[in-house]
Write an enzyme that holds these catalytic residues in place. Structure first.
Site, PDB file in Angstrom:
ATOM      1  N   ALA A  17       0.809  -1.220   0.000  1.00 23.12           N
ATOM      2  CA  ALA A  17       0.000   0.000   0.000  1.00 23.12           C
ATOM      3  C   ALA A  17       0.841   1.267   0.000  1.00 23.12           C
ATOM      4  O   ALA A  17       0.306   2.367  -0.098  1.00 23.12           O
ATOM      5  CB  ALA A  17      -0.917   0.013   1.221  1.00 23.12           C
ATOM      6  N   ARG A  22       9.361   7.587  -4.199  1.00 24.87           N
ATOM      7  CA  ARG A  22      10.711   7.674  -4.759  1.00 24.87           C
ATOM      8  C   ARG A  22      10.779   7.152  -6.198  1.00 24.87           C
ATOM      9  O   ARG A  22      11.741   7.383  -6.909  1.00 24.87           O
ATOM     10  CB  ARG A  22      11.702   6.900  -3.868  1.00 24.87           C
ATOM     11  CG  ARG A  22      11.969   7.607  -2.540  1.00 24.87           C
ATOM     12  CD  ARG A  22      12.655   6.713  -1.524  1.00 24.87           C
ATOM     13  NE  ARG A  22      11.723   5.822  -0.831  1.00 24.87           N
ATOM     14  CZ  ARG A  22      12.059   4.995   0.168  1.00 24.87           C
ATOM     15  NH1 ARG A  22      13.314   4.939   0.567  1.00 24.87           N
ATOM     16  NH2 ARG A  22      11.155   4.220   0.747  1.00 24.87           N
ATOM     17  N   GLY A 149      16.732  -0.490   7.699  1.00 23.51           N
ATOM     18  CA  GLY A 149      16.651  -0.681   9.143  1.00 23.51           C
ATOM     19  C   GLY A 149      17.837  -1.527   9.615  1.00 23.51           C
ATOM     20  O   GLY A 149      18.179  -2.519   8.994  1.00 23.51           O
ATOM     21  N   ARG A 344       2.356 -11.436 -36.286  1.00 22.59           N
ATOM     22  CA  ARG A 344       1.429 -10.890 -35.294  1.00 22.59           C
ATOM     23  C   ARG A 344       0.519 -11.984 -34.762  1.00 22.59           C
ATOM     24  O   ARG A 344       0.650 -13.158 -35.112  1.00 22.59           O
ATOM     25  CB  ARG A 344       0.640  -9.741 -35.922  1.00 22.59           C
ATOM     26  CG  ARG A 344       1.522  -8.535 -36.218  1.00 22.59           C
ATOM     27  CD  ARG A 344       0.851  -7.580 -37.168  1.00 22.59           C
ATOM     28  NE  ARG A 344      -0.462  -7.178 -36.679  1.00 22.59           N
ATOM     29  CZ  ARG A 344      -1.399  -6.639 -37.449  1.00 22.59           C
ATOM     30  NH1 ARG A 344      -1.175  -6.442 -38.741  1.00 22.59           N
ATOM     31  NH2 ARG A 344      -2.553  -6.301 -36.931  1.00 22.59           N
ATOM     32  N   ALA A 391       6.724 -12.565 -54.333  1.00 24.09           N
ATOM     33  CA  ALA A 391       7.118 -11.304 -53.694  1.00 24.09           C
ATOM     34  C   ALA A 391       6.041 -10.252 -53.906  1.00 24.09           C
ATOM     35  O   ALA A 391       5.433 -10.178 -54.966  1.00 24.09           O
ATOM     36  CB  ALA A 391       8.439 -10.825 -54.284  1.00 24.09           C
ATOM     37  N   SER A 416       4.163 -12.940 -58.403  1.00 19.37           N
ATOM     38  CA  SER A 416       4.600 -11.745 -57.685  1.00 19.37           C
ATOM     39  C   SER A 416       3.587 -10.619 -57.803  1.00 19.37           C
ATOM     40  O   SER A 416       2.912 -10.476 -58.820  1.00 19.37           O
ATOM     41  CB  SER A 416       5.930 -11.246 -58.255  1.00 19.37           C
ATOM     42  OG  SER A 416       6.926 -12.168 -57.928  1.00 19.37           O
TER      43      SER A 416
HETATM   44  C1  UD1 Z   1      11.284  -1.121   5.393  1.00 18.11           C
HETATM   45  C2  UD1 Z   1      11.638  -1.375   6.861  1.00 18.11           C
HETATM   46  C3  UD1 Z   1      13.170  -1.410   6.987  1.00 18.11           C
HETATM   47  C4  UD1 Z   1      13.765  -2.434   6.058  1.00 18.11           C
HETATM   48  C5  UD1 Z   1      13.283  -2.218   4.635  1.00 18.11           C
HETATM   49  C6  UD1 Z   1      13.709  -3.383   3.764  1.00 18.11           C
HETATM   50  C7  UD1 Z   1       9.853  -0.364   8.167  1.00 18.11           C
HETATM   51  C8  UD1 Z   1       9.502   0.779   9.068  1.00 18.11           C
HETATM   52  N1  UD1 Z   1      11.104  -0.344   7.684  1.00 18.11           N
HETATM   53  O1  UD1 Z   1      11.739   0.174   5.041  1.00 18.11           O
HETATM   54  O2  UD1 Z   1      13.540  -1.721   8.308  1.00 18.11           O
HETATM   55  O3  UD1 Z   1      15.178  -2.386   6.120  1.00 18.11           O
HETATM   56  O4  UD1 Z   1      11.851  -2.138   4.567  1.00 18.11           O
HETATM   57  O5  UD1 Z   1      13.390  -3.181   2.408  1.00 18.11           O
HETATM   58  O6  UD1 Z   1       9.051  -1.252   7.981  1.00 18.11           O
HETATM   59  N2  UD1 Z   1       3.701  -0.132   3.058  1.00 18.11           N
HETATM   60  C9  UD1 Z   1       2.330  -0.226   3.242  1.00 18.11           C
HETATM   61  N3  UD1 Z   1       1.707   0.728   3.984  1.00 18.11           N
HETATM   62  C10 UD1 Z   1       2.381   1.757   4.570  1.00 18.11           C
HETATM   63  C11 UD1 Z   1       3.784   1.842   4.375  1.00 18.11           C
HETATM   64  C12 UD1 Z   1       4.404   0.881   3.616  1.00 18.11           C
HETATM   65  O7  UD1 Z   1       1.684  -1.141   2.735  1.00 18.11           O
HETATM   66  O8  UD1 Z   1       1.730   2.583   5.243  1.00 18.11           O
HETATM   67  C13 UD1 Z   1       4.373  -1.186   2.236  1.00 18.11           C
HETATM   68  C14 UD1 Z   1       5.072  -0.667   0.999  1.00 18.11           C
HETATM   69  O9  UD1 Z   1       4.227  -0.734  -0.135  1.00 18.11           O
HETATM   70  C15 UD1 Z   1       6.250  -1.629   0.854  1.00 18.11           C
HETATM   71  C16 UD1 Z   1       6.518  -2.087   2.273  1.00 18.11           C
HETATM   72  O10 UD1 Z   1       5.372  -1.777   3.021  1.00 18.11           O
HETATM   73  O11 UD1 Z   1       5.933  -2.743   0.061  1.00 18.11           O
HETATM   74  C17 UD1 Z   1       7.752  -1.417   2.876  1.00 18.11           C
HETATM   75  O12 UD1 Z   1       7.564  -0.020   2.895  1.00 18.11           O
HETATM   76  P1  UD1 Z   1       8.721   0.978   2.479  1.00 18.11           P
HETATM   77  O13 UD1 Z   1       8.198   2.353   2.571  1.00 18.11           O
HETATM   78  O14 UD1 Z   1       9.328   0.564   1.198  1.00 18.11           O
HETATM   79  O15 UD1 Z   1       9.740   0.744   3.689  1.00 18.11           O
HETATM   80  P2  UD1 Z   1      11.311   0.951   3.688  1.00 18.11           P
HETATM   81  O16 UD1 Z   1      11.603   2.387   3.907  1.00 18.11           O
HETATM   82  O17 UD1 Z   1      11.912   0.296   2.527  1.00 18.11           O
HETATM   83 CA    CA Z   2      11.179  -0.690   0.640  1.00 23.48          CA
END
Ligand code: UD1
Ligand code: CA
Length: 472
Positions: A17, A22, A149, A344, A391, A416
């Site tokens: 979600a 980025r 993390g 195709r 052709a 042709s």
């Molecule tokens: C997260 C971890 C981090 C880890 C890294 C690995 C957390 C706080 N941090 O950071 O420790 O090293 O992944 O890749 O979890 N998402 C939701 N809802 C939200 C926020 C995020 O569904 O409200 C989903 C995103 O779509 C994604 C995943 O959770 O698939 C991770 O979120 P992202 O924002 O990419 O976390 P990172 O900053 O990468």
């Molecule tokens: Ca991530």
């Protein structure tokens, strides 16, 4: 399946979600593709390795829900909306209602880790169960932990203490090269209680799932880690650079896989596969070949350089020569296609047939040993065996309103530059003279010569002043 009847084993939650800001894209991040498949698809597929009771995908973009419904509903997947993106812990909590009667383990995966394999997931779940942990997560050692993390351990016992996000980490913690990959498993009975205890008092003001480690330990639970060996592959994708890096790793793995299975590539780095490409032994691929989704090559197929092939079946010992573009075709045993051919949708090229340069084929069947060597358009045609298409032959299949089908029987010889105005039938063994326009059926064994715009010897235009002897 009713969401409340799930009971044993494990289930999977996939977090998908996030905003993915980025990526700077209109497309939700998890729907960006690696080797032709959405990142989310790779992750859902990896989760299936542990035969989950159900897979719950947390989404916020309607496109994500649509994608899961259209592509993964047969795997007992359900979608749960996270209305506000308040962090990864908040995302998991949004799924609670899906697990009211479930007391197994819940595996939590992130939808942006496309290189996660079923094999890693299986080993992770097995390790969690054998350690009899309440919570386990996957850590990895990486060269550059920036942005990720960090896994903080006790200096003396080396036991895990917490996961600290990069943005919240102090200088000492930022030196740590063991990172959290974002893959967790927890007993469902403890998971949601722990999540409710997580606050958002951190630099991003988000509810971090990573806090279940410190909170779980504080509650006296067993929290463990599983260290993944292939750390590079588990870095998530947050930017286009990381997307291309994931693609690169995935393609290299595929190249190795095919070479291990007997495929020759002159320049493997320039050949790009789809996650589902199937290639038999002794196939040979030239440089700059790209495969879209749904391609299968039987043994000993030769694909020369600079071809694009998608949704196509190629039988053994067929040859596809340079600069050919094939989408939705079937190519028979020992057939030759190209150079510069375009096949195709629904082109069915028979055994030993030949489709040569600058020939475009659409929704047509071309029989055994039939040849269309040069500069033709063949659309909506059923062409028999051992037919020669001269052709410049054009099947005029479209009258401005509808498409029509033409049938060409065995052993026909099309001269042709013939234009075949569909729908017509050209009978067995018939011949059309060069430059004919065929608007009616042609009987078997006949020769047709249409005189439209045809210059015969006596029609040669003389210089205006010069008269023939007979006229003087
Ligand atoms: C997260 C971890 C981090 C880890 C890294 C690995 C957390 C706080 N941090 O950071 O420790 O090293 O992944 O890749 O979890 N998402 C939701 N809802 C939200 C926020 C995020 O569904 O409200 C989903 C995103 O779509 C994604 C995943 O959770 O698939 C991770 O979120 P992202 O924002 O990419 O976390 P990172 O900053 O990468
Ligand atoms: Ca991530």
């Amino acid at each position: 399946m009713n969401s409340n009847v799930v009971k044993q084993g494990q289930s999977v939650i996939v977090l998908a979600a996030g905003k993915g800001t980025r990526m700077k894209s209109k497309t939700p991040k998890v729907l960006h593709k690696v080797a032709g498949r959405e990142m989310l698809g790779h992750v859902i597929h990896a989760g299936l390795a542990v035969s989950p009771e159900k897979t719950v995908v947390v989404y916020s973009h309607a496109e994500v829900q649509e994608y899961v419904t259209n592509n993964h509903s047969h795997h007992n997947s359900v979608c749960v909306e996270q209305k506000e993106q308040l962090g990864t812990a908040h995302a998991v909590l949004a799924c609670e209602d899906e697990f009211t009667n479930f007391d197994g383990d819940i595996l939590i995966l992130c939808g942006d880790v496309p290189l996660l394999t079923g094999e890693v997931v299986e080993r992770f779940v097995t390790s969690h169960k054998s350690q009899n942990n309440d919570v386990t997560f996957v850590s990895a050692f990486v060269d550059d932990p920036t942005g990720l993390g960090r896994v903080v351990r006790d200096e003396e016992t080396d036991e895990v203490r917490a996961i600290v996000e990069h943005k919240d980490a102090n200088d000492m913690e930022r030196q740590i090269d063991e990172i959290n990959t974002g893959i967790y498993i927890a007993k469902s009975k403890v998971l949601f209680d722990l999540l409710r205890k997580i606050g958002d008092n951190n630099s991003q003001g988000e509810f971090y799932i990573t806090d279940i480690v410190a909170i779980g330990l504080k509650e006296g639970l067993n929290v463990g880690t599983f260290t993944a060996e292939n750390a590079e592959a588990l870095g998530g994708v947050n930017s286009r650079q990381q997307l291309s890096y994931a693609e690169d790793l995935y393609q290299n793995a595929l190249r190795d896989y095919y070479m291990d299975h007997g495929v020759t590539m002159i320049d493997p780095q320039s050949v790009f596969f789809s996650y589902d490409t199937k290639i038999g032994a002794d196939c040979e691929l030239g440089p700059n070949v790209q495969f879209g989704k749904g391609v299968r090559l039987e043994n000993s197929v030769y694909v020369e350089g600079n071809c694009y092939i998608e949704d196509t079946y190629i039988n053994d010992t067929a040859q596809v020569l340079s600069f050919s573009h094939l989408v939705g075709a079937e190519i028979g045993h020992k057939a030759t296609v190209g150079p510069f051919a375009r096949l195709r949708k629904d082109s069915d090229i028979g055994d030993c047939a030949k489709v040569g340069s600058f020939v475009e084929v659409k929704k047509s069947k071309i029989g055994y040993k039939t040849s269309a060597g040069h500069l033709s358009y063949i659309g909506d045609a059923v062409i028999g065996n051992e037919v020669n298409i001269g052709a410049g032959t054009v099947f005029a299949n479209y009258d401005g309103a509808a498409k029509h089908t033409t049938t060409v029987d065995d052993n026909v010889f099309i001269g042709s530059n013939t234009t075949i105005v569909s729908p017509v039938k050209i009978g067995k063994g018939a011949t059309t003279a060069a430059n004919s326009i065929i608007t009616k059926d042609v009987l078997a064994g006949t020769l047709v010569v249409s005189k439209v715009n045809r210059l015969d010897r006596e029609d040669y235009i003389r210089p205006a002043k010069q008269k023939r002897e007979s006229e003087i």
